[in-house]
Design a protein around this motif. Structure first.
Motif, PDB file in Angstrom:
ATOM      1  N   LEU A 183     -68.441 -24.449  44.838  1.00 31.40           N
ATOM      2  CA  LEU A 183     -69.378 -24.378  45.952  1.00 31.40           C
ATOM      3  C   LEU A 183     -68.716 -24.825  47.255  1.00 31.40           C
ATOM      4  CD1 LEU A 183     -72.307 -23.999  47.002  1.00 31.40           C
ATOM      5  CD2 LEU A 183     -72.697 -26.395  46.378  1.00 31.40           C
TER       6      LEU A 183
ATOM      7  N   VAL B 279     -77.338 -19.224  40.814  1.00 33.74           N
ATOM      8  CA  VAL B 279     -77.430 -19.437  42.261  1.00 33.74           C
ATOM      9  C   VAL B 279     -76.037 -19.481  42.879  1.00 33.74           C
ATOM     10  CG1 VAL B 279     -78.114 -21.092  44.051  1.00 33.74           C
ATOM     11  CG2 VAL B 279     -79.656 -20.613  42.150  1.00 33.74           C
ATOM     12  N   LEU B 280     -75.101 -20.184  42.217  1.00 28.76           N
ATOM     13  CA  LEU B 280     -73.731 -20.286  42.719  1.00 28.76           C
ATOM     14  C   LEU B 280     -73.084 -18.911  42.829  1.00 28.76           C
ATOM     15  CD1 LEU B 280     -71.267 -22.118  43.444  1.00 28.76           C
ATOM     16  CD2 LEU B 280     -70.653 -22.019  41.011  1.00 28.76           C
TER      17      LEU B 280
ATOM     18  N   THR C  33     -74.514 -15.923  43.029  1.00 34.87           N
ATOM     19  CA  THR C  33     -75.185 -15.121  44.051  1.00 34.87           C
ATOM     20  C   THR C  33     -74.800 -15.581  45.458  1.00 34.87           C
ATOM     21  OG1 THR C  33     -77.044 -14.865  42.522  1.00 34.87           O
ATOM     22  CG2 THR C  33     -77.419 -14.249  44.810  1.00 34.87           C
ATOM     23  N   PHE C  34     -74.755 -16.898  45.633  1.00 32.95           N
ATOM     24  CA  PHE C  34     -74.418 -17.461  46.946  1.00 32.95           C
ATOM     25  C   PHE C  34     -73.004 -17.081  47.366  1.00 32.95           C
ATOM     26  CE2 PHE C  34     -72.759 -21.417  49.153  1.00 32.95           C
ATOM     27  CZ  PHE C  34     -73.158 -20.994  50.423  1.00 32.95           C
TER      28      PHE C  34
ATOM     29  N   GLU D 243     -72.070 -14.566  50.428  1.00 35.46           N
ATOM     30  CA  GLU D 243     -71.810 -15.666  51.364  1.00 35.46           C
ATOM     31  C   GLU D 243     -71.914 -15.228  52.826  1.00 35.46           C
ATOM     32  OE1 GLU D 243     -67.830 -17.824  53.051  1.00 35.46           O
ATOM     33  OE2 GLU D 243     -67.734 -16.751  51.143  1.00 35.46           O
TER      34      GLU D 243
ATOM     35  N   VAL E 191     -75.492 -15.083  54.222  1.00 32.22           N
ATOM     36  CA  VAL E 191     -76.372 -16.258  54.114  1.00 32.22           C
ATOM     37  C   VAL E 191     -76.253 -17.093  55.389  1.00 32.22           C
ATOM     38  CG1 VAL E 191     -76.938 -18.322  52.776  1.00 32.22           C
ATOM     39  CG2 VAL E 191     -76.044 -16.291  51.611  1.00 32.22           C
TER      40      VAL E 191
ATOM     41  N   VAL F 291     -79.259 -22.111  55.561  1.00 29.27           N
ATOM     42  CA  VAL F 291     -79.546 -21.849  54.150  1.00 29.27           C
ATOM     43  C   VAL F 291     -78.352 -22.246  53.289  1.00 29.27           C
ATOM     44  CG1 VAL F 291     -80.175 -20.096  52.455  1.00 29.27           C
ATOM     45  CG2 VAL F 291     -81.140 -19.996  54.754  1.00 29.27           C
ATOM     46  N   GLN F 292     -77.131 -22.033  53.786  1.00 30.87           N
ATOM     47  CA  GLN F 292     -75.935 -22.471  53.064  1.00 30.87           C
ATOM     48  C   GLN F 292     -75.968 -23.977  52.832  1.00 30.87           C
ATOM     49  OE1 GLN F 292     -72.193 -21.228  54.723  1.00 30.87           O
ATOM     50  NE2 GLN F 292     -72.762 -19.077  54.832  1.00 30.87           N
TER      51      GLN F 292
ATOM     52  N   ILE G 171     -78.708 -24.739  50.200  1.00 30.73           N
ATOM     53  CA  ILE G 171     -78.265 -24.417  48.841  1.00 30.73           C
ATOM     54  C   ILE G 171     -77.287 -25.464  48.337  1.00 30.73           C
ATOM     55  CG2 ILE G 171     -76.900 -22.783  47.477  1.00 30.73           C
ATOM     56  CD1 ILE G 171     -78.151 -20.541  49.172  1.00 30.73           C
ATOM     57  N   THR G 172     -76.383 -25.899  49.211  1.00 28.68           N
ATOM     58  CA  THR G 172     -75.397 -26.923  48.832  1.00 28.68           C
ATOM     59  C   THR G 172     -76.088 -28.218  48.435  1.00 28.68           C
ATOM     60  OG1 THR G 172     -73.755 -25.960  50.332  1.00 28.68           O
ATOM     61  CG2 THR G 172     -73.386 -28.233  49.617  1.00 28.68           C
TER      62      THR G 172
END
Length: 405
Positions: A49, A309-310, A312-313, A317, A320, A324-325, A328-329
């Motif tokens: 991440l 989620v990881l 997809t993110f 990337e 996003v 939102v980044q 999510i983190t």
């Protein structure tokens, strides 16, 4: 679409972990333990991440050093790609060796050696602290004259190989044992047997260990993990315990010379009694034991969801938004702390659900900035606080199989 195809490293590695699990079961071996595997994957998830945010920084460092201080102007060619591989591996050897021989570096690297099992999940135990330290060592490459794009490409390839040597399902590999770092060599490196300590630092080529006298063959069955096992699944404790042990020793050491020796000398200078004292302060162990099925199921689905989620993110990337980044983190970090605390059977895991909910609400409001959303979110939060005791009892029964007081 501008996708980040490095995201496919996640299912790629998971597929090989699953394959190794099936092979080990077919061999009648127990190479995987639930708690161990979850903690390994948790550390790897955070590193993958944070890579999203740090890769650009590292590339900028290489580009700056190459442009300002590059001795040669190297152009890619077959011979120079080979030269870069050899230089990269040579630098890795010395980074890896010093990570074992210098306390301040061991603070970051110790996380990779905490697992008491040895399988592909162990290769995930890399922290962002290690990434920054390694970048400091590899910074010599752009100064020599290797261009940043060439270095980054090589580091991706060079970083892939070590994954496949973290396994017990592969025996010795004949003539390759004399040239490459094999699973047998790396099993020695991860062992806590006295004869195996601080040996086999190589990453791709074993020649550096043979050249500098740190090579040992695998002759007896390795015992994996630290010489003093950590005995904790806490996500935070695994990252920071040795930093605290080092600072604890520094605080109780008189004289600046002796204090500097603790920080920049061998890890042996850190007081061995520090671990027990700090565990007594920070790691109050639960005496109760909950339902393992409930506990494992809850942790498992959290890890599975986090991996989805990881993936997809990372894949999307570039699409996003930064807020939102960040959300999510934070959400993933809180989830990983939650999983570690649940395996420690901590009571305060219930209260982690509040910050997780707040982060979700902030991200939701970013996508739908409407007063109605804020009202609904606030009503749910106020209701949760009002019925906190009841919710806590229900939550802990769901997770552990019993209410706790």
């Amino acid at each position: 679409m501008h996708l980040n195809y490095l995201a496919f490293a996640v299912p790629f590695f998971l597929a090989f972990i699953g394959l190794e699990y099936l092979v080990s079961r077919r061999q009648g071996k127990t190479y995987f333990r639930f708690n161990d595997s979850v903690t390994n994957l948790s550390i790897g998830i955070l590193e993958r991440l944070l890579d999203v945010f740090t890769v650009g920084i590292f590339y900028f460092v290489y580009e700056y050093l190459h442009r300002r201080f590059g001795i040669f102007d190297i152009k890619p060619s077959m011979l120079l790609w080979v030269a870069l591989l050899i230089c990269t591996d040579f630098i890795w050897y010395w980074y890896h060796r010093l990570a074992h021989e210098v306390s301040i570096f061991w603070c970051a690297h110790v996380v990779h050696h905490q697992s008491e099992e040895f399988n592909y999940t162990v290769s995930a135990r890399i922290t962002v602290f290690q990434a920054f330290i390694r970048t400091g060592f590899w910074a010599v490459l752009p100064i020599i004259g290797f261009p940043p794009a060439m270095i980054t490409s090589m580091l991706l390839v060079h970083g892939l190989y070590p994954f496949f040597i973290h396994t017990r399902t592969i025996g010795k590999l004949g003539i390759l044992e004399y040239i490459l770092v094999t699973p047998s060599h790396h099993r020695v490196h991860h062992a806590s047997n006295p004869a195996y300590l601080d040996k086999n630092y190589g990453d791709v080529f074993i020649i550096w260990d043979k050249l500098f006298g740190t090579f040992v063959k695998e002759t007896e069955e390795p015992v994996y993990g630290l010489t003093k096992p950590l005995q904790s699944n806490s996500f935070l404790w695994q990252h920071f315990h040795f930093i605290l042990e080092m600072l604890y020793t520094v605080r109780r050491t008189s004289g600046w010379r002796n204090r500097l020796r603790v920080i920049f000398g061998k890890p042996d200078y850190v007081d061995p009694a520090a671990r027990g004292e700090l565990e007594r302060i920070y790691l109050v162990q639960s005496k109760e034991k909950g339902s393992s099925t409930k506990l494992y199921n809850y942790v498992l689905w959290q890890i599975v969801c986090t991996l989805v989620v990881l993936f997809t993110f990372i894949l999307f990337e570039k699409y996003v938004p930064v807020p939102v980044q960040v959300g999510i983190t934070l959400l993933i970090l809180l989830t990983l702390i939650n999983c570690g605390a649940i395996m420690e059977q901590k009571q305060w895991v219930f209260y982690l659900e509040f910050p997780r909910y707040i982060v979700l609400c902030i991200m939701g409001y970013y996508w739908w900035p409407h007063p109605v959303f804020l009202c609904i979110a606030a009503i749910i939060m106020i209701t949760a606080f009002y019925f906190q005791s009841l919710l806590k009892e229900h939550y802990l029964r769901m997770v552990y199989g019993y209410p706790r007081t």
